[in-house]
Scaffold this motif. Sequence first.
Motif, mmCIF file in Angstrom:
data_model
loop_
_atom_site.group_PDB
_atom_site.id
_atom_site.type_symbol
_atom_site.label_atom_id
_atom_site.label_comp_id
_atom_site.label_asym_id
_atom_site.label_seq_id
_atom_site.Cartn_x
_atom_site.Cartn_y
_atom_site.Cartn_z
ATOM 1 N N ILE A 12 0.837 -1.204 0.000
ATOM 2 C CA ILE A 12 0.000 0.000 0.000
ATOM 3 C C ILE A 12 0.867 1.248 0.000
ATOM 4 C CG2 ILE A 12 -1.679 1.310 1.340
ATOM 5 C CD1 ILE A 12 -2.791 -1.344 2.343
ATOM 6 N N LEU A 13 1.921 1.244 0.802
ATOM 7 C CA LEU A 13 2.810 2.391 0.850
ATOM 8 C C LEU A 13 3.494 2.623 -0.492
ATOM 9 C CD1 LEU A 13 4.447 1.879 4.369
ATOM 10 C CD2 LEU A 13 2.805 3.634 3.710
ATOM 11 N N LEU A 14 3.882 1.526 -1.155
ATOM 12 C CA LEU A 14 4.500 1.652 -2.466
ATOM 13 C C LEU A 14 3.534 2.262 -3.471
ATOM 14 C CD1 LEU A 14 6.435 -1.725 -2.720
ATOM 15 C CD2 LEU A 14 7.446 0.557 -2.546
ATOM 16 N N SER A 15 2.263 1.834 -3.404
ATOM 17 C CA SER A 15 1.256 2.341 -4.334
ATOM 18 C C SER A 15 1.029 3.822 -4.121
ATOM 19 C CB SER A 15 -0.053 1.578 -4.150
ATOM 20 O OG SER A 15 -1.046 2.124 -4.972
ATOM 21 N N VAL A 16 0.894 4.231 -2.854
ATOM 22 C CA VAL A 16 0.656 5.635 -2.539
ATOM 23 C C VAL A 16 1.861 6.467 -2.929
ATOM 24 C CG1 VAL A 16 0.218 7.270 -0.700
ATOM 25 C CG2 VAL A 16 -0.943 5.070 -0.706
ATOM 26 N N GLY A 17 3.048 5.887 -2.749
ATOM 27 C CA GLY A 17 4.256 6.639 -3.018
ATOM 28 C C GLY A 17 4.644 6.687 -4.475
ATOM 29 N N ALA A 18 3.911 6.013 -5.327
ATOM 30 C CA ALA A 18 4.292 5.922 -6.724
ATOM 31 C C ALA A 18 4.341 7.272 -7.406
ATOM 32 C CB ALA A 18 3.332 4.987 -7.467
ATOM 33 N N SER A 19 3.528 8.216 -6.955
ATOM 34 C CA SER A 19 3.490 9.528 -7.583
ATOM 35 C C SER A 19 4.310 10.558 -6.826
ATOM 36 C CB SER A 19 2.041 10.003 -7.694
ATOM 37 O OG SER A 19 1.494 10.146 -6.415
ATOM 38 N N ALA A 20 5.174 10.073 -5.906
ATOM 39 C CA ALA A 20 5.931 11.004 -5.080
ATOM 40 C C ALA A 20 6.934 11.810 -5.896
ATOM 41 C CB ALA A 20 6.647 10.240 -3.967
ATOM 42 N N GLN A 21 7.312 11.327 -7.065
ATOM 43 C CA GLN A 21 8.286 12.007 -7.892
ATOM 44 C C GLN A 21 7.688 12.212 -9.278
ATOM 45 O OE1 GLN A 21 12.104 10.187 -7.875
ATOM 46 N NE2 GLN A 21 12.885 11.371 -9.604
ATOM 47 N N ASN A 23 7.106 12.339 -13.099
ATOM 48 C CA ASN A 23 7.544 11.434 -14.145
ATOM 49 C C ASN A 23 7.738 12.230 -15.432
ATOM 50 O OD1 ASN A 23 7.162 9.551 -16.487
ATOM 51 N ND2 ASN A 23 7.125 8.048 -14.813
ATOM 52 N N SER A 24 8.967 12.257 -15.928
ATOM 53 C CA SER A 24 9.280 13.071 -17.109
ATOM 54 C C SER A 24 8.540 12.568 -18.345
ATOM 55 C CB SER A 24 10.781 13.081 -17.355
ATOM 56 O OG SER A 24 11.266 11.752 -17.554
ATOM 57 N N ASP A 25 8.350 11.263 -18.441
ATOM 58 C CA ASP A 25 7.608 10.734 -19.577
ATOM 59 C C ASP A 25 6.153 11.188 -19.534
ATOM 60 O OD1 ASP A 25 9.763 9.376 -20.715
ATOM 61 O OD2 ASP A 25 9.421 7.589 -19.492
ATOM 62 N N ALA A 26 5.562 11.129 -18.337
ATOM 63 C CA ALA A 26 4.174 11.572 -18.201
ATOM 64 C C ALA A 26 4.044 13.030 -18.641
ATOM 65 C CB ALA A 26 3.702 11.406 -16.761
ATOM 66 N N ILE A 27 4.985 13.854 -18.239
ATOM 67 C CA ILE A 27 4.944 15.273 -18.610
ATOM 68 C C ILE A 27 5.124 15.440 -20.119
ATOM 69 C CG2 ILE A 27 6.123 17.487 -18.360
ATOM 70 C CD1 ILE A 27 6.826 16.595 -15.487
ATOM 71 N N LYS A 441 -5.242 13.019 -5.568
ATOM 72 C CA LYS A 441 -4.849 14.311 -4.999
ATOM 73 C C LYS A 441 -3.353 14.544 -5.138
ATOM 74 C CE LYS A 441 -8.775 14.601 -1.857
ATOM 75 N NZ LYS A 441 -9.293 14.447 -0.480
ATOM 76 N N LYS A 442 -2.554 13.481 -5.019
ATOM 77 C CA LYS A 442 -1.107 13.617 -5.188
ATOM 78 C C LYS A 442 -0.755 13.947 -6.628
ATOM 79 C CE LYS A 442 2.889 13.309 -3.010
ATOM 80 N NZ LYS A 442 3.790 13.797 -4.041
ATOM 81 N N ALA A 443 -1.474 13.369 -7.583
ATOM 82 C CA ALA A 443 -1.248 13.701 -8.986
ATOM 83 C C ALA A 443 -1.522 15.172 -9.237
ATOM 84 C CB ALA A 443 -2.125 12.835 -9.882
ATOM 85 N N ASN A 444 -2.573 15.699 -8.644
ATOM 86 C CA ASN A 444 -2.872 17.125 -8.778
ATOM 87 C C ASN A 444 -1.768 17.972 -8.160
ATOM 88 O OD1 ASN A 444 -4.653 19.471 -9.310
ATOM 89 N ND2 ASN A 444 -4.750 19.560 -7.072
#
Length: 541
Positions: A12-21, A23-27, A441-444
């Motif tokens: 669960i922590l890994l899933s929540v933390g996935a957006s902590a940084q 992603n240059s590809d996403a951008i 919310k983290k993605a935002n």
Amino acid sequence: MKKTFLYTGLAILLSVGASAQKNSDAIKFSETITKDRGFSHLSVLASDEYEGRETGKKGAWMAAEYIKKQFKSFGLKGPVKDGKDKYFQNVGLITNDVAGASLAVNGKARKLNADFMIPSNSVANAPIAINVNEVIFAGYGLTKDGYDDFAGINAEGKVIMIFSAGDPTIKAGEPELTGRAAMMARQKMMTTLMKAKPKAILLVDMNFDKMPEYAKIAAASGRIMLKKDAPATAAPARPTLTTLTISPATANEILKTSNTTVEALAQKIKESGKPASITANTALMVAAQKKETTHRGENVLGFLEGSDPILKNEVLVVTSHYDHIGLVADPNATDKVNNGADDDGSGTTGVLMLAEAFAKAAKAGKGPKRSVLFMTVVGEEKGLLGSEWYAEHPIFSIENTITNLNIDMIGRGDDDRPGDNNFVYIIGSNMLSDDLDRIGKKANEDYVNIVLDEKYNNRTDPNQFYYRSDHYNFAKFGIPVIFYFNGVHKDYHQPGDEVSKIDFPMLAKRAQLVYFTAWELANGANRPVVNKNEDGTPKTN
């Protein structure tokens, strides 16, 4: 059957933390989600040529073809196997329309829509065949406050004639019921009358001759609905009370043998404050039946298979509804097209831009690990029909569907938030999954930074927005959802919902929020944990 997925605390922590940084590809691949790209799509979908995209009509078929063409041009696949077109999931749409309607009074045929009309919802599935020699006039059909139009009358098996509106118990100076209050009062009266088991009701509409022809024709057309398979044990059929609306002239023909008129009876009741119910010895014949009519309608699906050999079996579904409410019924209207630019041309435009961005990422070797289904559905304005059909006939299993991100109106502002459109309402994000709520919310926070307003993010909202768009047909199967919404405005379901009023920079910005949320979901180590039941109570393992 719902499947419960178990996760360790570390996962669960890994899933929540996935957006902590970031992603240059996403951008990089979000750069195609722009105001100009949005305008290019929406100026087509919400044009007058598409005639308001009403379900079952030409404009909706044109929109479906346009969306399919875009999906194909992006390189998305059509995943539908049991149809001629792999991009179209045919939705079982039908109406039950009134056919063969006739009315004769004392052997003289009356003319449909000129003298009488039969609404579709007042005709049972079995044909109507009524042949009686008396009609009971029962005033306003009221029993209240010491006033009883049915005093001394046994209505069972009889044809009852009453005024369609009015209440003689309202005293001088008191306001009459109008709008919804009047409608609810009449519904209550009809429910009470149904318990008396009359054979049929004749509603005398004193304004019948002023009613537009198109409104009379529309009343006989059944509500568009889904054709359902009959359950193994069918529920008892809902009772239907045969109801005709008739003109004053037709009513007076019925009363002719009693040497009176509806105008005279209305005046008598008004002056005396007492009922003036009578029995007219009149020969009356009524016939009608229902005819099932099928209608073309399709959900449009574009599929991007995931790149991970295991995770590709899990599917993220991104939806909007492409239908709207069609043409204005009044032929004399100045603006005849309900363009639906915001509702939901804006959401459909958002889905198209997301689909293009993800497809470009895949072509560059940066495609999502999980599969993504981009789906624009039909029939939302008719009762969430397209999404209900998909949820009950899924192309990809419900158990493997990780989330639904639903976009319904992201092109304008809200009259309750004047002057600043830098927001979006999110609804449902924490209803089933706290994990999904954190990811969105983290993605935002990481990528977009607009105001996430949760004013309507509850089950007790008087507007009931959580239940009013296509995400709910996923949520009711235990699939976590986020519904993105800009609120209502004065042009909601009006011809004024035009492309010229769209805030395209905000449409693009809101679409980017959905895109980045989708990116995190499609690439995260784990799917969002469902930790709540549909009623909001904690889910127990």
